[in-house]
Design an enzyme around this catalytic site. Structure first.
Site, short mmCIF file in Angstrom:
data_model
loop_
_atom_site.label_atom_id
_atom_site.label_comp_id
_atom_site.label_asym_id
_atom_site.label_seq_id
_atom_site.Cartn_x
_atom_site.Cartn_y
_atom_site.Cartn_z
N ASP A 127 0.69 -1.23 0.18
CA ASP A 127 -0.17 -0.02 0.11
C ASP A 127 0.90 1.40 0.02
OD1 ASP A 127 -2.10 -1.85 0.08
OD2 ASP A 127 -2.27 -1.39 2.19
N1 URA Z 1 -1.22 -5.88 4.12
C1 URA Z 1 -1.55 -4.69 4.03
O1 URA Z 1 -2.65 -4.14 4.65
N2 URA Z 1 -1.19 -3.85 3.31
C2 URA Z 1 0.02 -3.94 2.67
O2 URA Z 1 0.62 -3.00 2.04
C3 URA Z 1 0.51 -5.20 2.51
C4 URA Z 1 0.01 -6.05 3.35
#
Ligand code: URA
Length: 245
Positions: A114
């Site tokens: 993310d």
């Molecule tokens: N899980 C999440 O919630 N975000 C990420 O970036 C990776 C795994």
């Protein structure tokens, strides 16, 4: 294009010795460009697709970069509105040994973090490897460190081990939760084997808590290099490439 002997190529790119490889080649276990080759002295180049015992051998024809993703950039190759991980890599931040590598045109991030997640991101142009490692069937361990709003306790460890319902058709697979600090704000390490959208955040949300900081520490055999500061990258070593493939 430089050509080298098949047995030399294979011993450079696998954990097998030259004599073990010669036996495998003679037994018909090695293919070059889809044809069985029984001559260990056969000349191959980095462009050739080489398989041993049904497994493709990753070689120098691809680029593998270990990037320490900072928060605030998106895991995409291009985006007209936001800075991407590829923009960041191309802008600089090489922290490996020797010369800055010539960056291939077709690099992409292997899997997504993310925008606000930090940590290990592999950047490559090896589509076949990405396909294999990201396949849901493959169950590659991904380890995350997180700060979580709320008191994480043994009931969460059990819920995650049992497989928590995150609102998809099937619950999240069993995950290993390690509590580093339990309090109003907790710190944890979580190992998951899947890569569903916002998975870690949704798992904590499902048990009534919120992730406030998230960092990926490792993926399969590949760990975030502590010497890389946020925004820096280096090429994978031959050893790391071998283990990954
Ligand atoms: N899980 C999440 O919630 N975000 C990420 O970036 C990776 C795994």
């Amino acid at each position: 294009m430089k050509k080298i002997r098949l047995d030399k190529y294979l011993s450079d790119h696998t954990e097998w010795t030259r004599s073990q490889i010669k036996k495998k080649v003679a037994s018909g276990l090695v293919k070059v460009q889809d044809a069985v080759i029984r001559d260990a002295g056969y000349k191959v180049s980095a462009e050739d697709v080489i398989e041993m015992e049904g497994q493709r051998i990753c070689g120098q024809q691809y680029q593998y970069l270990l990037f320490h993703k900072p928060a605030g950039i998106v895991s995409a190759t291009e985006d007209t509105r936001e800075e991407t991980v590829l923009d960041a890599v191309r802008r600089g931040g090489f922290a490996g040994e020797g010369e800055v590598p010539f960056l291939a045109k077709d690099l992409f991030p292997m899997g997504r973090l993310d925008k606000d997640t930090e940590g290990l991101l592999l950047i490559t142009n090896d589509g076949e490897l990405a396909h294999r490692l990201l396949s849901p069937k493959k169950h590659v361990d991904k380890v995350y460190y997180a700060k979580v709003q709320g008191k994480v306790d043994e009931s969460d460890v059990k819920a995650f081990a049992d497989g928590v319902d995150i609102g998809d058709d099937t619950p999240a697979k069993s995950a290993d939760l390690r509590i580093l600090k339990s309090g109003e704000e907790s710190e944890i390490e979580l190992t998951i084997t899947e890569g569903r959208f916002h998975q870690v955040k949704r798992m904590f949300h499902a048990v009534g808590k919120e992730v406030i900081y998230l960092k990926r520490l490792s993926m399969g055999s590949l760990a975030l290099d502590k010497t890389l500061t946020k925004g820096e990258y280096r090429s994978l070593t031959e050893e790391e490439i071998k283990k990954l493939c």
